[in-house]
Design a protein around this motif. Structure first.
Motif, PDB file in Angstrom:
ATOM      1  N   LYS A   1     -92.172  81.110 -56.777  1.00 40.91           N
ATOM      2  CA  LYS A   1     -91.294  82.061 -57.424  1.00 40.91           C
ATOM      3  C   LYS A   1     -91.097  81.583 -58.783  1.00 40.91           C
ATOM      4  CE  LYS A   1     -86.588  80.957 -56.677  1.00 40.91           C
ATOM      5  NZ  LYS A   1     -85.224  81.213 -55.846  1.00 40.91           N
ATOM      6  N   ARG A   2     -91.524  80.226 -58.956  1.00 37.69           N
ATOM      7  CA  ARG A   2     -91.262  79.779 -60.601  1.00 37.69           C
ATOM      8  C   ARG A   2     -92.546  79.945 -61.017  1.00 37.69           C
ATOM      9  NH1 ARG A   2     -89.127  74.100 -59.708  1.00 37.69           N
ATOM     10  NH2 ARG A   2     -89.944  74.434 -57.658  1.00 37.69           N
ATOM     11  N   GLY A   3     -93.745  80.270 -60.487  1.00 36.73           N
ATOM     12  CA  GLY A   3     -95.194  80.238 -61.101  1.00 36.73           C
ATOM     13  C   GLY A   3     -96.132  79.624 -60.538  1.00 36.73           C
ATOM     14  N   TYR A   4     -95.753  78.475 -59.764  1.00 37.78           N
ATOM     15  CA  TYR A   4     -96.548  77.333 -59.453  1.00 37.78           C
ATOM     16  C   TYR A   4     -97.449  77.712 -58.142  1.00 37.78           C
ATOM     17  CZ  TYR A   4     -93.658  74.630 -62.828  1.00 37.78           C
ATOM     18  OH  TYR A   4     -93.091  74.262 -63.896  1.00 37.78           O
ATOM     19  N   VAL A   5     -98.291  78.675 -58.201  1.00 37.18           N
ATOM     20  CA  VAL A   5     -99.096  79.017 -57.183  1.00 37.18           C
ATOM     21  C   VAL A   5    -100.185  78.251 -56.722  1.00 37.18           C
ATOM     22  CG1 VAL A   5    -100.326  81.127 -55.893  1.00 37.18           C
ATOM     23  CG2 VAL A   5     -98.413  81.553 -57.602  1.00 37.18           C
ATOM     24  N   PHE A   6    -100.995  77.883 -57.494  1.00 31.41           N
ATOM     25  CA  PHE A   6    -102.000  76.886 -57.312  1.00 31.41           C
ATOM     26  C   PHE A   6    -101.863  75.610 -57.869  1.00 31.41           C
ATOM     27  CE2 PHE A   6    -103.794  81.192 -58.226  1.00 31.41           C
ATOM     28  CZ  PHE A   6    -104.413  81.518 -57.094  1.00 31.41           C
ATOM     29  N   CYS A   7    -101.091  74.832 -56.957  1.00 32.64           N
ATOM     30  CA  CYS A   7    -100.851  73.395 -57.075  1.00 32.64           C
ATOM     31  C   CYS A   7    -101.033  72.717 -55.849  1.00 32.64           C
ATOM     32  CB  CYS A   7     -99.521  73.211 -57.745  1.00 32.64           C
ATOM     33  SG  CYS A   7     -98.156  73.887 -56.556  1.00 32.64           S
ATOM     34  N   ASP A   8    -101.126  71.358 -55.915  1.00 32.23           N
ATOM     35  CA  ASP A   8    -101.525  70.555 -54.768  1.00 32.23           C
ATOM     36  C   ASP A   8    -100.168  70.329 -53.869  1.00 32.23           C
ATOM     37  OD1 ASP A   8    -104.176  69.788 -55.458  1.00 32.23           O
ATOM     38  OD2 ASP A   8    -103.514  68.282 -57.012  1.00 32.23           O
ATOM     39  N   ASP A   9     -98.998  70.520 -54.529  1.00 30.94           N
ATOM     40  CA  ASP A   9     -97.898  70.424 -53.525  1.00 30.94           C
ATOM     41  C   ASP A   9     -97.823  71.430 -52.667  1.00 30.94           C
ATOM     42  OD1 ASP A   9     -96.873  68.023 -54.725  1.00 30.94           O
ATOM     43  OD2 ASP A   9     -95.579  69.081 -56.363  1.00 30.94           O
ATOM     44  N   ASN A  10     -98.243  72.869 -53.034  1.00 33.30           N
ATOM     45  CA  ASN A  10     -98.348  73.820 -52.258  1.00 33.30           C
ATOM     46  C   ASN A  10     -99.185  73.394 -51.117  1.00 33.30           C
ATOM     47  OD1 ASN A  10     -96.335  74.952 -53.623  1.00 33.30           O
ATOM     48  ND2 ASN A  10     -97.880  76.603 -54.426  1.00 33.30           N
ATOM     49  N   PHE A  11    -100.515  73.053 -51.164  1.00 34.35           N
ATOM     50  CA  PHE A  11    -101.561  72.712 -50.410  1.00 34.35           C
ATOM     51  C   PHE A  11    -100.791  71.734 -49.353  1.00 34.35           C
ATOM     52  CE2 PHE A  11    -104.913  69.627 -49.368  1.00 34.35           C
ATOM     53  CZ  PHE A  11    -105.654  70.402 -48.461  1.00 34.35           C
ATOM     54  N   LYS A  12     -99.980  70.726 -49.919  1.00 34.99           N
ATOM     55  CA  LYS A  12     -99.602  69.673 -48.700  1.00 34.99           C
ATOM     56  C   LYS A  12     -98.586  70.300 -47.982  1.00 34.99           C
ATOM     57  CE  LYS A  12    -100.463  65.780 -52.362  1.00 34.99           C
ATOM     58  NZ  LYS A  12     -99.525  65.138 -53.287  1.00 34.99           N
ATOM     59  N   TYR A  13     -97.643  71.232 -48.669  1.00 31.39           N
ATOM     60  CA  TYR A  13     -96.675  71.694 -47.854  1.00 31.39           C
ATOM     61  C   TYR A  13     -97.412  72.530 -46.597  1.00 31.39           C
ATOM     62  CZ  TYR A  13     -93.338  70.718 -51.816  1.00 31.39           C
ATOM     63  OH  TYR A  13     -92.520  70.075 -52.515  1.00 31.39           O
ATOM     64  N   LEU A  14     -98.331  73.411 -46.999  1.00 32.91           N
ATOM     65  CA  LEU A  14     -99.164  74.200 -45.945  1.00 32.91           C
ATOM     66  C   LEU A  14     -99.572  73.208 -44.753  1.00 32.91           C
ATOM     67  CD1 LEU A  14    -100.858  76.930 -48.159  1.00 32.91           C
ATOM     68  CD2 LEU A  14     -99.040  77.361 -46.324  1.00 32.91           C
ATOM     69  N   LYS A  15    -100.226  72.308 -45.389  1.00 34.43           N
ATOM     70  CA  LYS A  15    -100.911  71.051 -44.397  1.00 34.43           C
ATOM     71  C   LYS A  15     -99.853  70.666 -43.269  1.00 34.43           C
ATOM     72  CE  LYS A  15    -103.212  67.812 -45.890  1.00 34.43           C
ATOM     73  NZ  LYS A  15    -103.898  66.881 -46.541  1.00 34.43           N
TER      74      LYS A  15
ATOM     75  N   PHE B   1     -98.327  89.085 -59.764  1.00 34.79           N
ATOM     76  CA  PHE B   1     -97.326  87.944 -59.675  1.00 34.79           C
ATOM     77  C   PHE B   1     -95.895  88.037 -59.603  1.00 34.79           C
ATOM     78  CE2 PHE B   1     -94.523  84.779 -61.573  1.00 34.79           C
ATOM     79  CZ  PHE B   1     -94.967  83.720 -60.829  1.00 34.79           C
ATOM     80  N   GLN B   2     -95.572  89.241 -60.277  1.00 34.24           N
ATOM     81  CA  GLN B   2     -94.005  89.924 -60.062  1.00 34.24           C
ATOM     82  C   GLN B   2     -93.683  90.277 -58.596  1.00 34.24           C
ATOM     83  OE1 GLN B   2     -96.012  91.205 -62.382  1.00 34.24           O
ATOM     84  NE2 GLN B   2     -95.386  90.352 -64.206  1.00 34.24           N
ATOM     85  N   THR B   3     -94.662  91.032 -57.914  1.00 30.13           N
ATOM     86  CA  THR B   3     -94.397  91.116 -56.528  1.00 30.13           C
ATOM     87  C   THR B   3     -94.271  89.959 -55.656  1.00 30.13           C
ATOM     88  OG1 THR B   3     -95.692  93.337 -56.984  1.00 30.13           O
ATOM     89  CG2 THR B   3     -95.278  92.593 -54.736  1.00 30.13           C
ATOM     90  N   MET B   4     -95.458  89.037 -55.868  1.00 29.78           N
ATOM     91  CA  MET B   4     -95.415  87.977 -55.201  1.00 29.78           C
ATOM     92  C   MET B   4     -94.218  86.915 -55.352  1.00 29.78           C
ATOM     93  SD  MET B   4     -98.750  85.086 -54.750  1.00 29.78           S
ATOM     94  CE  MET B   4     -98.756  84.987 -56.535  1.00 29.78           C
ATOM     95  N   SER B   5     -93.567  86.865 -56.694  1.00 32.90           N
ATOM     96  CA  SER B   5     -92.608  86.349 -56.931  1.00 32.90           C
ATOM     97  C   SER B   5     -91.236  86.707 -56.400  1.00 32.90           C
ATOM     98  CB  SER B   5     -92.259  86.106 -58.560  1.00 32.90           C
ATOM     99  OG  SER B   5     -91.081  85.640 -58.743  1.00 32.90           O
TER     100      SER B   5
END
Length: 188
Positions: free
Chosen positions: A96-110, A3-7
């Protein structure tokens, strides 16, 4: 991947997207001013050109053509770019704040996937405008300039659909991970 690398990666992309947004908004405001007021505020229209550039070559122009409708397509392309970059900034901010698996990220990608198609089609329109400018006003001697509208549109549509498909693929994998995480929380 830790997670640190991804962040850290998300932080770098977030910073770059913020800088890109600032530059894009400034350019969009300038283009809007020129489109609304024309060149009245300038001693010479800053968008009339004496030469143009194509794939690293400088091509002199016979006269000073107005960029005209090309500015409108550039502005539309810039607006879609701003929307896309803002979604990327939001996505990276959440990661970067730790919210990787959330519905907002899914909507942003769509939405990013959907925006990639008009992004590439507007790119085709600006490429077409530049090619027409060269064909009508260029002073080319001893060289052949070939341009195909169908080839330009099909190439940009291909890349738009490819980008859209890949983004939807990642969004689908993220949605599956979100659903798996929700299901596994219910078991514990």
């Amino acid at each position: 991947m830790k997670f640190q690398t991804m962040s850290k990666i998300a932080t770098v992309i977030h910073g770059a997207s913020v800088i890109g947004l600032i530059i894009s908004v400034i350019l969009a405001v300038l283009l809007t001013i020129v489109l609304i007021f024309g060149s009245t505020g300038f001693s010479e229209n800053p968008f009339s050109m004496t030469e143009t550039y194509l794939e690293g070559m400088t091509i002199p122009l016979n006269d000073k053509p107005e960029y005209g409708m090309g500015l409108f397509f550039e502005l539309l392309w810039l607006i879609v770019s701003i929307m896309y970059t803002d979604l990327l900034r939001r996505l990276c901010s959440r990661i970067k704040r730790g919210y990787v698996f959330c519905d907002d990220n899914f909507k942003y990608l769509k939405v990013m996937g959907i925006l990639s198609i008009p992004f590439f089609l507007l790119n085709a329109a600006t490429n077409h405008g530049e090619a027409q400018l060269i064909l009508q006003h260029a002073n080319i001697t001893g060289a052949v300039f070939e341009y195909s509208l169908l080839g330009n549109v099909s190439e940009n549509l291909f890349y738009g659909l490819l980008n859209c498909g890949l983004t939807f693929l990642v969004a689908g994998a993220l949605k599956m991970a979100i659903d798996y995480e929700k299901d596994s929380e219910g078991l514990v």
